[in-house]
Structures are given as structure tokens and as C-alpha cells.
Motif scaffolding. Sequence first.
Motif, PDB file in Angstrom:
ATOM      1  N   ARG A   1       0.515  -1.567  -0.194  1.00  0.00           N
ATOM      2  CA  ARG A   1       0.096  -0.029   0.064  1.00  0.00           C
ATOM      3  C   ARG A   1       1.132   1.374   0.310  1.00  0.00           C
ATOM      4  O   ARG A   1       0.629   2.677  -0.282  1.00  0.00           O
ATOM      5  CB  ARG A   1      -1.182   0.029   1.477  1.00  0.00           C
ATOM      6  CG  ARG A   1      -2.125  -1.021   1.145  1.00  0.00           C
ATOM      7  CD  ARG A   1      -2.557  -1.662   2.117  1.00  0.00           C
ATOM      8  NE  ARG A   1      -3.308  -0.083   2.501  1.00  0.00           N
ATOM      9  CZ  ARG A   1      -4.862  -0.755   3.527  1.00  0.00           C
ATOM     10  NH1 ARG A   1      -5.006  -1.716   4.176  1.00  0.00           N
ATOM     11  NH2 ARG A   1      -5.369   0.638   3.906  1.00  0.00           N
ATOM     12  N   ILE A   2       2.233   1.403   0.626  1.00  0.00           N
ATOM     13  CA  ILE A   2       2.706   2.371   1.217  1.00  0.00           C
ATOM     14  C   ILE A   2       3.405   2.603  -0.698  1.00  0.00           C
ATOM     15  O   ILE A   2       3.777   3.352  -1.137  1.00  0.00           O
ATOM     16  CB  ILE A   2       3.955   2.297   1.854  1.00  0.00           C
ATOM     17  CG1 ILE A   2       3.504   2.744   3.016  1.00  0.00           C
ATOM     18  CG2 ILE A   2       5.194   3.151   1.585  1.00  0.00           C
ATOM     19  CD1 ILE A   2       4.695   2.691   4.340  1.00  0.00           C
ATOM     20  N   ALA A   3       3.600   1.474  -1.533  1.00  0.00           N
ATOM     21  CA  ALA A   3       4.152   1.691  -2.801  1.00  0.00           C
ATOM     22  C   ALA A   3       3.570   2.533  -3.902  1.00  0.00           C
ATOM     23  O   ALA A   3       3.519   2.879  -4.402  1.00  0.00           O
ATOM     24  CB  ALA A   3       4.488   0.296  -2.999  1.00  0.00           C
ATOM     25  N   SER A   4       2.449   1.617  -3.636  1.00  0.00           N
ATOM     26  CA  SER A   4       0.826   2.537  -4.310  1.00  0.00           C
ATOM     27  C   SER A   4       0.760   3.786  -3.949  1.00  0.00           C
ATOM     28  O   SER A   4       0.759   4.702  -4.983  1.00  0.00           O
ATOM     29  CB  SER A   4      -0.382   1.595  -3.722  1.00  0.00           C
ATOM     30  OG  SER A   4      -1.495   1.733  -2.985  1.00  0.00           O
ATOM     31  N   VAL A   5       0.445   4.101  -2.978  1.00  0.00           N
ATOM     32  CA  VAL A   5       0.717   5.610  -2.818  1.00  0.00           C
ATOM     33  C   VAL A   5       2.077   6.149  -3.471  1.00  0.00           C
ATOM     34  O   VAL A   5       1.777   7.796  -3.588  1.00  0.00           O
ATOM     35  CB  VAL A   5       0.667   5.647  -0.664  1.00  0.00           C
ATOM     36  CG1 VAL A   5       0.717   7.749  -0.970  1.00  0.00           C
ATOM     37  CG2 VAL A   5      -0.784   5.255  -0.468  1.00  0.00           C
ATOM     38  N   ASN A   6       3.533   5.873  -3.734  1.00  0.00           N
ATOM     39  CA  ASN A   6       4.259   6.593  -3.793  1.00  0.00           C
ATOM     40  C   ASN A   6       4.877   6.517  -4.787  1.00  0.00           C
ATOM     41  O   ASN A   6       5.375   6.775  -5.942  1.00  0.00           O
ATOM     42  CB  ASN A   6       5.708   6.301  -2.872  1.00  0.00           C
ATOM     43  CG  ASN A   6       5.460   6.335  -1.359  1.00  0.00           C
ATOM     44  OD1 ASN A   6       5.472   8.009  -1.291  1.00  0.00           O
ATOM     45  ND2 ASN A   6       5.323   5.997  -0.638  1.00  0.00           N
ATOM     46  N   LEU A   7       4.169   5.614  -5.829  1.00  0.00           N
ATOM     47  CA  LEU A   7       4.250   4.856  -7.458  1.00  0.00           C
ATOM     48  C   LEU A   7       3.758   7.082  -7.882  1.00  0.00           C
ATOM     49  O   LEU A   7       4.124   7.831  -8.731  1.00  0.00           O
ATOM     50  CB  LEU A   7       2.734   4.756  -8.227  1.00  0.00           C
ATOM     51  CG  LEU A   7       2.923   2.975  -8.653  1.00  0.00           C
ATOM     52  CD1 LEU A   7       2.333   2.317  -9.224  1.00  0.00           C
ATOM     53  CD2 LEU A   7       4.262   3.493  -9.312  1.00  0.00           C
ATOM     54  N   PHE A   8       2.666   7.356  -7.419  1.00  0.00           N
ATOM     55  CA  PHE A   8       1.837   8.930  -7.879  1.00  0.00           C
ATOM     56  C   PHE A   8       3.029   9.960  -7.202  1.00  0.00           C
ATOM     57  O   PHE A   8       3.276  11.137  -8.134  1.00  0.00           O
ATOM     58  CB  PHE A   8       0.560   9.452  -7.137  1.00  0.00           C
ATOM     59  CG  PHE A   8      -0.006  11.056  -7.748  1.00  0.00           C
ATOM     60  CD1 PHE A   8      -0.403  10.464  -8.734  1.00  0.00           C
ATOM     61  CD2 PHE A   8       0.358  11.948  -6.941  1.00  0.00           C
ATOM     62  CE1 PHE A   8      -1.070  11.923  -9.231  1.00  0.00           C
ATOM     63  CE2 PHE A   8      -0.342  13.173  -7.330  1.00  0.00           C
ATOM     64  CZ  PHE A   8      -0.947  13.378  -8.541  1.00  0.00           C
ATOM     65  N   VAL A   9       3.614  10.228  -5.903  1.00  0.00           N
ATOM     66  CA  VAL A   9       4.689  10.703  -5.517  1.00  0.00           C
ATOM     67  C   VAL A   9       6.475  10.558  -6.159  1.00  0.00           C
ATOM     68  O   VAL A   9       6.322  11.659  -6.438  1.00  0.00           O
ATOM     69  CB  VAL A   9       5.005  10.332  -3.611  1.00  0.00           C
ATOM     70  CG1 VAL A   9       6.052  10.750  -3.464  1.00  0.00           C
ATOM     71  CG2 VAL A   9       3.605  10.901  -3.044  1.00  0.00           C
ATOM     72  N   ALA A  10       7.015   9.300  -7.090  1.00  0.00           N
ATOM     73  CA  ALA A  10       7.327   9.897  -7.844  1.00  0.00           C
ATOM     74  C   ALA A  10       6.755  10.202  -8.784  1.00  0.00           C
ATOM     75  O   ALA A  10       8.396  10.990  -9.258  1.00  0.00           O
ATOM     76  CB  ALA A  10       7.544   8.196  -8.266  1.00  0.00           C
ATOM     77  N   MET A  11       5.833  10.813  -9.889  1.00  0.00           N
ATOM     78  CA  MET A  11       5.765  11.339 -10.350  1.00  0.00           C
ATOM     79  C   MET A  11       6.054  12.536  -9.822  1.00  0.00           C
ATOM     80  O   MET A  11       6.367  13.513 -11.720  1.00  0.00           O
ATOM     81  CB  MET A  11       4.219  10.665 -11.429  1.00  0.00           C
ATOM     82  CG  MET A  11       3.832   9.694 -11.738  1.00  0.00           C
ATOM     83  SD  MET A  11       2.202   9.226 -12.287  1.00  0.00           S
ATOM     84  CE  MET A  11       2.584  10.377 -13.528  1.00  0.00           C
ATOM     85  N   LEU A  12       5.315  12.926  -9.256  1.00  0.00           N
ATOM     86  CA  LEU A  12       5.743  14.538  -8.784  1.00  0.00           C
ATOM     87  C   LEU A  12       7.137  14.893  -8.607  1.00  0.00           C
ATOM     88  O   LEU A  12       6.945  15.742  -9.386  1.00  0.00           O
ATOM     89  CB  LEU A  12       5.911  14.738  -7.701  1.00  0.00           C
ATOM     90  CG  LEU A  12       3.850  14.900  -6.995  1.00  0.00           C
ATOM     91  CD1 LEU A  12       3.067  14.630  -5.165  1.00  0.00           C
ATOM     92  CD2 LEU A  12       3.445  16.074  -7.693  1.00  0.00           C
TER      93      LEU A  12
END
Lengths: 239, 209
Positions: free
Chosen positions: A63-74
Motif C-alpha cells: 500500500r505504501i508503494a501504491s501511494v508512492n507511485l504518484f509521489v514518484a511522478m511528482l
Amino acid sequence: MRAAPPATPLAPRLRLGAAVGISVLLSQLTSPALLLAACAAGLLLALTAGAKGALPLHSLLRRIASVNLFVAMLWLTLPWALQDGGLQWSEAGAHHALLISLRSNAIALGCMALLAGLDAFAIARAAAGLGLPPRLARLLVLTVRYLGVLDDTRRRLDIAMRARGFHPGADRRTVAVLAQQLALILIHAMLRAERVDLALRARGFAAAPVPSARPLRPWRWAAGTAVLCLGSSLLWLLR
Amino acid sequence: MHLAEGVLSAPVLAGAAALAAAGVAFGLRRLGEAQLPMAALLGAAFFVASTIHVPVGVGSVHLILNGLAGLMLGWTVFPVFFVALLLQAALFSFGGFTVLGANLLIMALPAVAAHYLLRRLVRPAADGTPPPRQRLLVAGAACGIVGIGGAAALASLALVLSGGHLFTELIGLLVLAHLPVFVVDALISAATVALLARILPAALAAVRA
């Protein structure tokens, strides 16, 4: 979807209400230090819930990885500015990306910790207990009920397709086979709905109340409003 | 397509939540008690279908199918998607509670648009004859195009309203990342609509007028 032991003794609807509350509160914070503290507290609570068996570590990491997918795009876009000299680092963009990253993670960790151990049925009952309109609450409970049924259908279709030698790839056959699978799931759902409709008519249909959807007592609403006002004041001071 | 927590500004979140609440209320008004099981079953079916992964290159994409859901459910898609997004936020940390209204608008508004734009293409004739296969394929593909294209446009709008030019590159990357989903969703929706008409014509006849 079996319920794991609860991480805390709080009632599910209180935990869901608190998860919504902290989401609203944290989404408006602009101080990196406070957001970092919230992240740390959320991680600690989530790990505590994990230690009690309510939130498996692999689930937490996924779940942390799925949240941070968008963060990586940022981080791939916000801190970079295209100027005359080429691609340049932008302090303002980096600050914005940092704030959003901390907010996203703090909210996700806090919600995971608060909702750890609640299964889909518990979430549905908790949401119904928080004052959803009765028809929406029934739709939520029914959807959760049928999710398991249709997921079983999907698994059976998946096994049948693999038994016939199907391996998904980026080709026309995959599109055709997956469309068949989707059409069969939809048809299964519609035929089942027809049977449910017939059964309801045969019993002289009357809408059943949602289990555990008792309205909150007035003092609980008052306490909730007080907490909301306190949170808003705190937020205003922190900003 | 979910926007994460902490990205959108407070006015955008509040405005989207108000519009989404109005959409859910309108959808519930059009959903009678007797149609609840059908809506719940179709909602669950689309939820389950969204877990189907299609290999693309070295990775894979999952189906979204909001256009197809909209074609079949009309305005009812608002409460159905609300339920799905609430469960996804609570159980899988996809999206979140604060951004639920915005994500609901992003998913459901194009779905409603697909319903009104495409319902005539899939309805059988008065004597029960299903529409020609080519027309069904076009309608199905258009479900993917309107659904995913509309969702990308609304997500971009929400980002522009929240951060202005700050999010320009992010919007570009977001749209680029969803191009494979756009193609896969359109292809699978097209084949599914054609199959539904052949296997169970009543499925498309049930599309609300």
C-alpha cells in the motif's frame, strides 16, 4: 476476506470517522516538520498494528508503494524547470513536491493504522453507522456481499482459461479472451440480479435495514462536532 | 485513475465534494429499492473486472471500464462508483477520503457522458434485433475513449485549478502514463459490448432510455 484481530479497541465507525478526520486535517497542513512527525507517528502505529497481526507487513509495503507511485511522478516533474540553460532544479517545486509527498504518506499511514484489521463488511457497517443515506448504505453492504461472489466467478474463469493454455500477452487473442471473461462476469451478475429480484418478489419485498446502522446518539454528534471545531482551530493555529 | 491525497487545494476539494454529493444524491433518486441488487451486482462486477491486468510491454495495466459502466448504469454510476472508491480508499489506500469527491467526479462524469452519447448505438431495435456488430464495436470503443479520455481531462482540470502551471509537466506525465490504459480499455470495451449483444441481448436492452 476474513477479519483480522482489531488493532485497537475502538469501535469501527469511530475509527473510520477518525480516519476521515485526520485525512482532512493533514491534507491542509503546510509545515514539513509537523507532516514529518505525522508520518513517523503513522508509521509507528501501522507497525504496531502489524505486530498485533492486524496489518501484515507485505500489505503495508504494497500500500505504501501504491501511494508512492504518484509521489514518484511528482518528483519527476515538480522540482524541474525548463529554462534557457536547460533543465534546472527548482527550489519552490521541490518544496511543493516534499509537502505533497509528506501529506500523502502521513494520511495513508494514519488511515492504514486506524483501519487495520477491518474487513470490507466492517468498513461498510462503519460507513453506514456514520450516517450514510439508508439506500446508499444498503448499496454499500450489498456490493460488499457480492464482491466475494463475483471474485469467485473471476477466479474460476481464470483457472478455466489457464487450463486451456491461455497466457495473457499484448496481442489480439488476449483482448478477445479478457473481453469474454468480462462479458461472462457481467452476465453472471445480471442473471444473479434477476434471481435476487424474483426471490425478493416471492417474499413480498421490503427493504431490510442495514445491520449495525443505528444512528449516532446526540451526545456523540456533539462530541464529534467539538472534535471537529478543535481540529479546525488547531489547523488554523498551525498554518 | 486516482488522484492521491495532499495534491489538490482546499477549494477544489470542497467544490468537488459538493458536486460529487449532488451527483450521488441524483443517482440515488433514480435508483429504486428494487434495482439495488442489480446496481450492487454490476458495481461489484466492475470492481472485480478492474483487477484484471493486461500485459503491456514490460509492465501491465489494469482495466478501469468507467465508460462501459456508465453506458449500462447511467446516473446510478455515481453511487456505485462512490461505494467502489470508498472501499478502495479504506482497504487498499487507492485515492483517499479527502480526495474521494474529486476522484468520484473524475470517474463518474465521463461515465454519465458515455451513457448519453452512446446509448442509442447499443439499444436493440423495436423488434428485438440487436444493432449491427460494427456499430456495437464503435460504441464499445467509444466507451473507453470517452471514459478514460474524460477522466484524464477532468484530472488535469483539477490539477490546473489547484496548482496552475506548477502541475503542467505532471499532467503531461499522467496523460502519457494512461495512454496504454486508454487503448486497452477501448479495445476490451468494444469486444465486450459486441459479445454482450450476442450472448445476452437483454443486457444491452436494459440500458436505461
